[in-house]
Enzyme design. Structure first.
Site, mmCIF file in Angstrom:
data_model
loop_
_atom_site.group_PDB
_atom_site.id
_atom_site.type_symbol
_atom_site.label_atom_id
_atom_site.label_comp_id
_atom_site.label_asym_id
_atom_site.label_seq_id
_atom_site.Cartn_x
_atom_site.Cartn_y
_atom_site.Cartn_z
ATOM 1 N N LYS A 87 0.584 -1.622 0.130
ATOM 2 C CA LYS A 87 -0.082 0.194 -0.763
ATOM 3 C C LYS A 87 1.315 1.814 -0.522
ATOM 4 C CE LYS A 87 -3.959 1.162 2.646
ATOM 5 N NZ LYS A 87 -5.051 1.689 3.619
HETATM 6 C C1 E4P Z 1 -8.366 1.718 4.439
HETATM 7 O O1 E4P Z 1 -7.390 1.294 3.494
HETATM 8 C C2 E4P Z 1 -8.172 3.247 4.089
HETATM 9 O O2 E4P Z 1 -6.584 3.865 5.180
HETATM 10 C C3 E4P Z 1 -9.429 3.537 4.987
HETATM 11 O O3 E4P Z 1 -10.082 2.845 5.131
HETATM 12 C C4 E4P Z 1 -9.148 4.996 6.233
HETATM 13 O O4 E4P Z 1 -10.393 5.200 6.557
HETATM 14 P P1 E4P Z 1 -10.726 5.929 7.843
HETATM 15 O O5 E4P Z 1 -11.039 7.323 6.877
HETATM 16 O O6 E4P Z 1 -11.705 5.802 8.741
HETATM 17 O O7 E4P Z 1 -8.650 6.392 8.388
#
Ligand code: E4P
Length: 218
Positions: A87
């Site tokens: 990622k």
């Molecule tokens: C997932 O890949 C993201 O990092 C995550 O959904 C972010 O979510 P949040 O905005 O609730 O922190």
């Protein structure tokens, strides 16, 4: 539509996996910190533990922000388990790294995407997944679901193979809206996934069936 769970919590991952509908997991540094996982070694052990629970893609995010650091870290993460997806943030260095990994056949998730232009660059670089953050856009009075729909339209128009992974999902209605928008994947908190099951007519209908059965068999 694929379902990923958006957490590093092993109990929640196991619970979602036991439902039998889980296709993968996304994590990020904040989610790892929430589980009190500190240090590189502990993080890596944790990713492997997640991969051993779920038979699906597991996004592991790099901490480095420079190209060389992202490449080094991403290669180490990818070597942990075949299901790891590296990622990377949607920055210039991140896009360069996405391209580097695409050439090497290593799958990537381009994260922190808040515009269709960012999604275009991620797809051109060869990202496996692009992660538009629905909830964080809604938080600032923009339309997160509309961004998902816009990216889906653009990818279909140009024939990009990058999958749209709706992230930052805050509630069950977001999942349904992202499904309508054509997202390939939604990564969700466990509560939002379980929310899909809830309907008062299911509960009352089941209670009635059981009561009738008990009466007939008394
Ligand atoms: C997932 O890949 C993201 O990092 C995550 O959904 C972010 O979510 P949040 O905005 O609730 O922190």
């Amino acid at each position: 539509m694929k379902f990923f769970i958006d957490t590093a919590n092993l109990a929640q991952i196991r619970e979602a996996n036991e439902l039998g509908v889980l296709d993968g997991v996304t994590t990020n540094p904040s989610l790892m910190a929430r589980e009190n996982i500190r240090g590189e070694e502990a993080c890596r052990r944790h990713y492997v533990e997640i991969c051993n629970i779920v038979d699906g893609d597991v996004s592991a995010e790099v901490i480095a922000t420079d190209f060389d650091g992202m490449v080094r870290e991403g290669e180490e993460l990818a070597a942990l388990h075949p299901n790891i997806v590296v990622k990377l943030p949607c920055t210039a260095e991140g896009i360069r790294a996405v391209k580097y990994f695409a050439r090497k056949g290593i799958r990537t998730n381009c994260t922190l995407v808040f515009s269709v232009g960012q999604a275009l660059l991620a797809a051109k670089a060869g990202a496996t997944y692009v992660s538009p953050f629905v909830g964080r856009l809604d938080d600032i009075c923009e339309d997160g679901v509309e961004l998902v729909a816009h990216i889906v339209r653009m990818y279909r128009y140009y024939g990009f193979e990058t999958q749209v992974l709706a992230a930052s999902i805050r509630h069950t209605q977001h999942i349904v809206q992202c499904m309508d928008a054509g997202a390939d994947v939604a990564t969700c908190p466990l509560a939002a996934i379980k929310g899909l099951l809830k309907h008062p007519l299911t509960d009352s209908g089941l209670a009635q069936f059981l009561a009738d059965h008990a009466k007939a068999n008394a």
